[in-house]
Design a protein around this motif. Sequence first.
Motif, PDB file in Angstrom:
ATOM      1  N   ASP A 166       0.812  -1.215   0.000  1.00  0.00           N
ATOM      2  CA  ASP A 166       0.000   0.000   0.000  1.00  0.00           C
ATOM      3  C   ASP A 166       0.849   1.272   0.000  1.00  0.00           C
ATOM      4  O   ASP A 166       0.330   2.364  -0.234  1.00  0.00           O
ATOM      5  CB  ASP A 166      -0.913   0.035   1.233  1.00  0.00           C
ATOM      6  N   ALA A 167       2.135   1.118   0.275  1.00  0.00           N
ATOM      7  CA  ALA A 167       3.009   2.290   0.344  1.00  0.00           C
ATOM      8  C   ALA A 167       3.070   2.985  -1.012  1.00  0.00           C
ATOM      9  O   ALA A 167       2.843   2.350  -2.052  1.00  0.00           O
ATOM     10  CB  ALA A 167       4.405   1.862   0.778  1.00  0.00           C
ATOM     11  N   PRO A 168       3.352   4.290  -1.033  1.00  0.00           N
ATOM     12  CA  PRO A 168       3.469   4.987  -2.323  1.00  0.00           C
ATOM     13  C   PRO A 168       4.500   4.308  -3.215  1.00  0.00           C
ATOM     14  O   PRO A 168       5.422   3.650  -2.733  1.00  0.00           O
ATOM     15  CB  PRO A 168       3.931   6.393  -1.914  1.00  0.00           C
ATOM     16  N   ALA A 169       4.320   4.466  -4.516  1.00  0.00           N
ATOM     17  CA  ALA A 169       5.246   3.846  -5.474  1.00  0.00           C
ATOM     18  C   ALA A 169       6.674   4.260  -5.144  1.00  0.00           C
ATOM     19  O   ALA A 169       6.982   5.440  -4.996  1.00  0.00           O
ATOM     20  CB  ALA A 169       4.887   4.268  -6.890  1.00  0.00           C
ATOM     21  N   ALA A 170       7.548   3.275  -5.014  1.00  0.00           N
ATOM     22  CA  ALA A 170       8.934   3.537  -4.630  1.00  0.00           C
ATOM     23  C   ALA A 170       9.745   4.028  -5.827  1.00  0.00           C
ATOM     24  O   ALA A 170       9.303   3.966  -6.969  1.00  0.00           O
ATOM     25  CB  ALA A 170       9.538   2.267  -4.048  1.00  0.00           C
ATOM     26  N   GLY A 171      10.956   4.482  -5.533  1.00  0.00           N
ATOM     27  CA  GLY A 171      11.757   5.154  -6.554  1.00  0.00           C
ATOM     28  C   GLY A 171      12.308   4.252  -7.633  1.00  0.00           C
ATOM     29  O   GLY A 171      12.135   4.512  -8.826  1.00  0.00           O
ATOM     30  N   SER A 172      12.974   3.183  -7.255  1.00  0.00           N
ATOM     31  CA  SER A 172      13.687   2.393  -8.253  1.00  0.00           C
ATOM     32  C   SER A 172      12.793   1.328  -8.881  1.00  0.00           C
ATOM     33  O   SER A 172      11.765   0.935  -8.324  1.00  0.00           O
ATOM     34  CB  SER A 172      14.907   1.713  -7.621  1.00  0.00           C
ATOM     35  N   PHE A 173      13.230   0.851 -10.025  1.00  0.00           N
ATOM     36  CA  PHE A 173      12.546  -0.244 -10.711  1.00  0.00           C
ATOM     37  C   PHE A 173      12.402  -1.452  -9.793  1.00  0.00           C
ATOM     38  O   PHE A 173      11.325  -2.053  -9.689  1.00  0.00           O
ATOM     39  CB  PHE A 173      13.338  -0.610 -11.973  1.00  0.00           C
ATOM     40  N   GLU A 174      13.483  -1.808  -9.107  1.00  0.00           N
ATOM     41  CA  GLU A 174      13.453  -2.997  -8.263  1.00  0.00           C
ATOM     42  C   GLU A 174      12.510  -2.841  -7.084  1.00  0.00           C
ATOM     43  O   GLU A 174      11.810  -3.799  -6.718  1.00  0.00           O
ATOM     44  CB  GLU A 174      14.861  -3.325  -7.759  1.00  0.00           C
ATOM     45  N   GLU A 175      12.460  -1.675  -6.469  1.00  0.00           N
ATOM     46  CA  GLU A 175      11.549  -1.462  -5.337  1.00  0.00           C
ATOM     47  C   GLU A 175      10.094  -1.612  -5.790  1.00  0.00           C
ATOM     48  O   GLU A 175       9.275  -2.231  -5.098  1.00  0.00           O
ATOM     49  CB  GLU A 175      11.776  -0.079  -4.731  1.00  0.00           C
ATOM     50  N   ARG A 176       9.778  -1.060  -6.953  1.00  0.00           N
ATOM     51  CA  ARG A 176       8.406  -1.184  -7.465  1.00  0.00           C
ATOM     52  C   ARG A 176       8.092  -2.633  -7.838  1.00  0.00           C
ATOM     53  O   ARG A 176       6.986  -3.121  -7.592  1.00  0.00           O
ATOM     54  CB  ARG A 176       8.212  -0.258  -8.669  1.00  0.00           C
ATOM     55  N   LEU A 177       9.075  -3.310  -8.420  1.00  0.00           N
ATOM     56  CA  LEU A 177       8.831  -4.698  -8.808  1.00  0.00           C
ATOM     57  C   LEU A 177       8.613  -5.583  -7.589  1.00  0.00           C
ATOM     58  O   LEU A 177       7.731  -6.452  -7.604  1.00  0.00           O
ATOM     59  CB  LEU A 177       9.993  -5.230  -9.649  1.00  0.00           C
ATOM     60  N   VAL A 178       9.369  -5.372  -6.523  1.00  0.00           N
ATOM     61  CA  VAL A 178       9.155  -6.174  -5.317  1.00  0.00           C
ATOM     62  C   VAL A 178       7.739  -5.951  -4.794  1.00  0.00           C
ATOM     63  O   VAL A 178       7.057  -6.896  -4.387  1.00  0.00           O
ATOM     64  CB  VAL A 178      10.215  -5.871  -4.236  1.00  0.00           C
ATOM     65  N   GLN A 179       7.261  -4.710  -4.830  1.00  0.00           N
ATOM     66  CA  GLN A 179       5.873  -4.455  -4.422  1.00  0.00           C
ATOM     67  C   GLN A 179       4.904  -5.287  -5.256  1.00  0.00           C
ATOM     68  O   GLN A 179       3.969  -5.906  -4.725  1.00  0.00           O
ATOM     69  CB  GLN A 179       5.533  -2.965  -4.589  1.00  0.00           C
ATOM     70  N   GLY A 180       5.114  -5.314  -6.569  1.00  0.00           N
ATOM     71  CA  GLY A 180       4.231  -6.086  -7.430  1.00  0.00           C
ATOM     72  C   GLY A 180       4.331  -7.577  -7.183  1.00  0.00           C
ATOM     73  O   GLY A 180       3.314  -8.283  -7.136  1.00  0.00           O
ATOM     74  N   LEU A 181       5.550  -8.070  -6.986  1.00  0.00           N
ATOM     75  CA  LEU A 181       5.739  -9.506  -6.751  1.00  0.00           C
ATOM     76  C   LEU A 181       5.075  -9.949  -5.456  1.00  0.00           C
ATOM     77  O   LEU A 181       4.513 -11.054  -5.382  1.00  0.00           O
ATOM     78  CB  LEU A 181       7.236  -9.839  -6.715  1.00  0.00           C
ATOM     79  N   VAL A 182       5.127  -9.103  -4.440  1.00  0.00           N
ATOM     80  CA  VAL A 182       4.492  -9.449  -3.160  1.00  0.00           C
ATOM     81  C   VAL A 182       2.993  -9.682  -3.367  1.00  0.00           C
ATOM     82  O   VAL A 182       2.411 -10.591  -2.767  1.00  0.00           O
ATOM     83  CB  VAL A 182       4.755  -8.363  -2.100  1.00  0.00           C
ATOM     84  N   ILE A 183       2.372  -8.884  -4.224  1.00  0.00           N
ATOM     85  CA  ILE A 183       0.938  -9.065  -4.483  1.00  0.00           C
ATOM     86  C   ILE A 183       0.673 -10.467  -5.021  1.00  0.00           C
ATOM     87  O   ILE A 183      -0.261 -11.157  -4.597  1.00  0.00           O
ATOM     88  CB  ILE A 183       0.433  -7.994  -5.465  1.00  0.00           C
ATOM     89  N   GLY A 184       1.489 -10.912  -5.959  1.00  0.00           N
ATOM     90  CA  GLY A 184       1.301 -12.249  -6.521  1.00  0.00           C
ATOM     91  C   GLY A 184       1.487 -13.348  -5.486  1.00  0.00           C
ATOM     92  O   GLY A 184       0.742 -14.335  -5.480  1.00  0.00           O
ATOM     93  N   TYR A 185       2.480 -13.191  -4.605  1.00  0.00           N
ATOM     94  CA  TYR A 185       2.783 -14.226  -3.606  1.00  0.00           C
ATOM     95  C   TYR A 185       1.867 -14.173  -2.392  1.00  0.00           C
ATOM     96  O   TYR A 185       1.743 -15.164  -1.663  1.00  0.00           O
ATOM     97  CB  TYR A 185       4.233 -14.087  -3.125  1.00  0.00           C
ATOM     98  N   ALA A 186       1.242 -13.032  -2.134  1.00  0.00           N
ATOM     99  CA  ALA A 186       0.481 -12.849  -0.893  1.00  0.00           C
ATOM    100  C   ALA A 186      -0.650 -13.868  -0.781  1.00  0.00           C
ATOM    101  O   ALA A 186      -1.337 -14.174  -1.764  1.00  0.00           O
ATOM    102  CB  ALA A 186      -0.092 -11.442  -0.842  1.00  0.00           C
TER     103      ALA A 186
END
Length: 230
Positions: free
Chosen positions: A58-78
Amino acid sequence: PTSMTLRERLLEMADPAYRDFNAALIPGAGEILGVRIPRLRALAREIARGDTWREFVDAPAAGSFEERLVQGLVIGYAKCGTAEKLELVARFVPRIDNWALCDCFCWKLRAAERAPMWEFIQPYFCAEAEYDVRFAAVMATGNFVDGEHLAPLLARLGECRTEAYYASMGVAWAVSVCFAKFPRQTMPWLAGDCPLDTPTFHRALRKIVESYRVSDEDKAALRAMKRTTK
């Protein structure tokens, strides 16, 4: 983890040579740290197993590509109900701004997620945003190229109207996988009054012809389909 501690962990894993390699491959990704995908997946699984993954995604979109991708990956694994997961997906898709973030975010669905996700992605095929369309095409390519969904999927792909390159390529890729898996059903769709716009049609033909899963006879027939006018 907080965004700061996540960033610190990512920086420890970063490989400058891999960063430079990726920067050339992923236009529009912004800051790239250079962390390999398997390490990002492992980190996302760790976060998804914890108690604070909801706050994390839920945190605001992070700065780097990798930070944003980890946010997206967590959704899939959650591990959460499908309705909650689709709500998270709906909030994440507008953050997608490059092909790699889109494609890595799309995951192999669990059985309970399949029917709801098929319904969920329908409007995205006809969206205006480049990565909305690519999201629908890539999620479908990974999960719905099967006997049950082939005809409606081709119909949806044919309704995509986009001049955006990465959306068009996502649709072309989806069509090519449909052909590789179901050549006898997909060939008439392509050979008839195919609804794909001309650039996407030609990209689909090219991707099919490049596939080692397609027969030489089919490749010859496909090469002959090239349109001469818009």
